[in-house]
Design an enzyme around this catalytic site. Structure first.
Site, PDB file in Angstrom:
ATOM      1  N   LYS A 182       7.756   2.259 -22.096  1.00  7.94           N
ATOM      2  CA  LYS A 182       6.380   2.331 -21.586  1.00  7.94           C
ATOM      3  C   LYS A 182       6.433   2.706 -20.116  1.00  7.94           C
ATOM      4  O   LYS A 182       6.685   1.878 -19.251  1.00  7.94           O
ATOM      5  CB  LYS A 182       5.622   0.999 -21.755  1.00  7.94           C
ATOM      6  CG  LYS A 182       4.129   1.208 -21.541  1.00  7.94           C
ATOM      7  CD  LYS A 182       3.439   0.082 -20.815  1.00  7.94           C
ATOM      8  CE  LYS A 182       3.283   0.204 -19.335  1.00  7.94           C
ATOM      9  NZ  LYS A 182       2.528   1.315 -18.763  1.00  7.94           N
ATOM     10  N   GLU A 222      13.576  -6.142 -11.853  1.00  8.11           N
ATOM     11  CA  GLU A 222      13.856  -5.552 -10.536  1.00  8.11           C
ATOM     12  C   GLU A 222      12.511  -5.452  -9.823  1.00  8.11           C
ATOM     13  O   GLU A 222      11.629  -4.726 -10.280  1.00  8.11           O
ATOM     14  CB  GLU A 222      14.476  -4.160 -10.674  1.00  8.11           C
ATOM     15  CG  GLU A 222      15.884  -4.149 -11.194  1.00  8.11           C
ATOM     16  CD  GLU A 222      16.857  -4.893 -10.304  1.00  8.11           C
ATOM     17  OE1 GLU A 222      16.583  -5.057  -9.093  1.00  8.11           O
ATOM     18  OE2 GLU A 222      17.889  -5.322 -10.835  1.00  8.11           O
ATOM     19  N   CYS A 226      11.545   0.539  -3.545  1.00  6.92           N
ATOM     20  CA  CYS A 226      11.794  -0.898  -3.377  1.00  6.92           C
ATOM     21  C   CYS A 226      12.906  -1.113  -2.363  1.00  6.92           C
ATOM     22  O   CYS A 226      13.018  -2.186  -1.786  1.00  6.92           O
ATOM     23  CB  CYS A 226      12.048  -1.605  -4.698  1.00  6.92           C
ATOM     24  SG  CYS A 226      13.180  -0.781  -5.756  1.00  6.92           S
ATOM     25  N   GLU A 277       5.424  -7.071   1.011  1.00  4.56           N
ATOM     26  CA  GLU A 277       5.802  -5.703   0.659  1.00  4.56           C
ATOM     27  C   GLU A 277       4.558  -4.824   0.699  1.00  4.56           C
ATOM     28  O   GLU A 277       3.607  -5.050  -0.042  1.00  4.56           O
ATOM     29  CB  GLU A 277       6.432  -5.655  -0.733  1.00  4.56           C
ATOM     30  CG  GLU A 277       6.975  -4.275  -1.040  1.00  4.56           C
ATOM     31  CD  GLU A 277       7.631  -4.164  -2.409  1.00  4.56           C
ATOM     32  OE1 GLU A 277       7.038  -4.631  -3.388  1.00  4.56           O
ATOM     33  OE2 GLU A 277       8.730  -3.578  -2.471  1.00  4.56           O
TER      34      GLU A 277
HETATM   35  C1  UN1 Z   1      13.825   2.015  -6.004  1.00  2.00           C
HETATM   36  O1  UN1 Z   1      13.503   2.004  -4.833  1.00  2.00           O
HETATM   37  O2  UN1 Z   1      13.051   1.555  -6.854  1.00  2.00           O
HETATM   38  O3  UN1 Z   1      18.920   3.454  -3.338  1.00  2.00           O
HETATM   39  C2  UN1 Z   1      15.100   2.583  -6.470  1.00  2.00           C
HETATM   40  C3  UN1 Z   1      17.890   4.092  -3.510  1.00  2.00           C
HETATM   41  C4  UN1 Z   1      17.707   4.850  -4.784  1.00  2.00           C
HETATM   42  C5  UN1 Z   1      17.063   3.996  -5.830  1.00  2.00           C
HETATM   43  C6  UN1 Z   1      15.844   3.264  -5.378  1.00  2.00           C
HETATM   44  N1  UN1 Z   1      18.990   5.318  -5.230  1.00  2.00           N
HETATM   45  O4  UN1 Z   1      16.986   4.094  -2.696  1.00  2.00           O
END
Ligand code: UN1
Length: 504
Positions: free
Chosen positions: A185, A260, A294, A395
């Site tokens: 999804k 995550e 993230c 955040e």
């Molecule tokens: C994310 O921010 O959800 O290290 C993943 C990084 C990328 C992956 C980020 N290779 O910023």
């Protein structure tokens, strides 16, 4: 594959379909939702507005396919991933364009996103000939012991819009090589990249029903997956608030839930840092993907001795960043994903000012000329931020960076660690003692020395501590643990009853 001719390649304004049990089909209600380009506002296509019914049908198809897929030798499953990797490679440029159009990040970054999928395909394809278990000595004679990995069953992959190919591959490829089947999804802001990935998997040879994709809202499709008794694993990437909900609801049917979630990542700049290098790392990790990662850097913790010098170098560079359509190779920063995220980001300007932070640059929606068609935000920098301000704790998921002053190494580390998140942190220093102490004392899941907070590679575990995760990791060897169940087999060939712990 049934209904395959109904599925065509990307054409503007087209209506796309779910894939359930290998058959491409619309939502049972016939309803759709639009997919729009955040840089221009134009409609790219329509996707099925599915609900619980489609989600349940997809779980049933995945459950059925599991009975045969789990018996396909793992090296053969791996070969399908190798082919998927080749197809991703061949279509990298095309996929990058599609992704830039539907979610805005610049081509350089969307190419990187597809590259992570390619890397994961080859890495997990290789696991088809490894998937290591182990055998260790047993305590009784004429007996052996073996620990092996079994697939878990049906895996629900619920993925965000900021890495529309990479993140789904981190979940789907290890799950597939280990023998699980999938209901995918994707985020409703990036359905098209997700669809292209599923097409590639079928082209690479995945049997019908092994991968299913259902488009639609989390509140209906996601909820149905979360509560379905035949879903064994939920792998979720998104906000901490939603992740908590996934964990709580998933617990009702004792699902394995891998989360995550958010980050509030910092770059620490010590007084012995190479400041020019630090500026490059900060710019790339704070404003890349318009701060919507993230792993994005949203705090700079700078030693007071170099604060002024750092700000003097940083501000003009931020002001030079070019906003625009990510398809234009001269652009540095694309749009924000949608209007509600834009508003959320902008709300932090008033919050920061009210808290007493100093706005050094940015702080407004960018809408001059062509930018007015999309959802753009100016790269923003606040100074005089203190560690407990909301600016420094929450955040924001946008191009808003806060500079916090620290008086010592110890204070910088303490500030870094004192948020509810724990994904990534970075430190700029040329002192080997500080490097080693930072490796020991920073409490995030990922640490960068003399580099920004982004740039994780797929052969290492990815994830974080505290509110960023729930102890699982994606990618690398650890990524397999989420999608496998340990099974231990003891074989006694002594021909008599031997009792462990009793017969000494
Ligand atoms: C994310 O921010 O959800 O290290 C993943 C990084 C990328 C992956 C980020 N290779 O910023």
């Amino acid at each position: 594959m049934k209904g395959r001719d109904e599925r065509m390649s990307f054409t503007e304004g087209q209506t796309y379909l779910n894939c359930i049990g290998g058959s491409w089909q619309p939502a049972r209600s016939g309803q759709t939702f639009p997919n729009a380009n955040p840089a221009t506002g134009e409609l790219l296509g329509s996707f099925p507005l599915s609900g619980a019914e489609e989600a349940n049908a997809a779980v049933a198809a995945a459950r059925k396919a599991f009975e045969t897929w789990r018996l396909v030798p793992a090296p053969k499953r791996g070969e399908i991933l190798f082919r998927a990797g080749e197809l991703l490679k061949q279509r990298k440029e095309d996929l990058a364009h599609t992704m830039t159009m539907e979610m805005g990040k610049i081509l350089k970054e969307t190419r990187g996103d597809v590259q992570e999928g390619i890397d994961m395909a080859f890495y997990m394809g290789g696991e088809g000939r490894r998937l290591f278990g182990y055998s260790v000595p047993v305590e009784l004679p004429n007996k052996s012991g073996l620990a092996m990995r079994d697939p878990v069953g049906v895996v629900a992959c619920i993925t965000p819009w900021n890495f529309p190919i990479a993140i789904p591959t981190w979940k789907m490829f290890p799950a597939l090589v280990a023998g699980n089947t999938i209901v995918f999804k994707p985020a409703s802001d990036t359905p098209h990249s997700a669809l292209r990935l599923v097409e590639i998997l079928y082209e690479a040879g995945v049997p019908e029903g092994v991968v299913n994709i259902v488009f639609g809202p989390g509140s209906t499709v996601g909820e149905a997956l979360l509560h379905h008794p035949d879903v064994a694993v939920v792998s979720f990437t998104g906000s901490t608030e939603m992740g908590r909900h996934v964990a709580i609801e998933g617990a009702q049917t004792l699902k394995r839930v891998s989360l995550e979630m958010g980050g509030k990542n910092a770059v620490i700049v010590l007084d012995d840092a190479d400041l020019d290098l630090a500026v490059e790392g900060i710019l790339w990790s704070a404003y890349g993907t318009s701060g919507q990662r993230c792993t994005a850097c949203s705090r700079v913790i700078v030693h007071k001795a170099v604060r002024r010098q750092l700000l003097d170098r940083l501000v003009p560079r931020i002001e030079q960043l070019r906003l625009g359509n990510g398809l234009d190779e001269s652009v540095d920063m694309g749009p924000i994903i949608n209007a509600s995220q834009l508003e959320k980001i902008h709300s932090y300007i008033a919050i920061g000012k009210a808290e007493g932070a100093t706005l050094l640059t940015g702080g407004s929606i960018a809408n001059e000329g062509e930018l007015a068609r999309g959802t753009f935000y100016r790269p923003t920098l606040f100074a005089d931020v203190t560690p407990n301000m909301r600016l420094a704790q929450e955040e924001i998921f946008g191009p808003v960076l806060s500079v916090i002053e620290a008086g010592s190494f110890e204070e910088a580390i303490a500030i870094n660690n004192a948020t509810k998140y724990g994904l990534s942190s970075a430190i700029y220093t040329q002192n080997i003692h500080n490097v080693e102490r930072a490796k020991r004392d920073l409490t995030t899941g990922i640490i960068y020395i003399n580099s920004g907070t982004t740039g994780a590679e797929i052969q290492f575990p990815f994830g974080g501590t505290r509110g960023t995760g729930n102890g699982h990791r994606e990618a690398g060897l650890a990524g397999l643990d989420v999608f496998t169940e340990w099974k231990v087999v003891y074989t006694d060939y002594s021909g008599k009853l031997q009792k462990a712990q009793i017969d000494q």
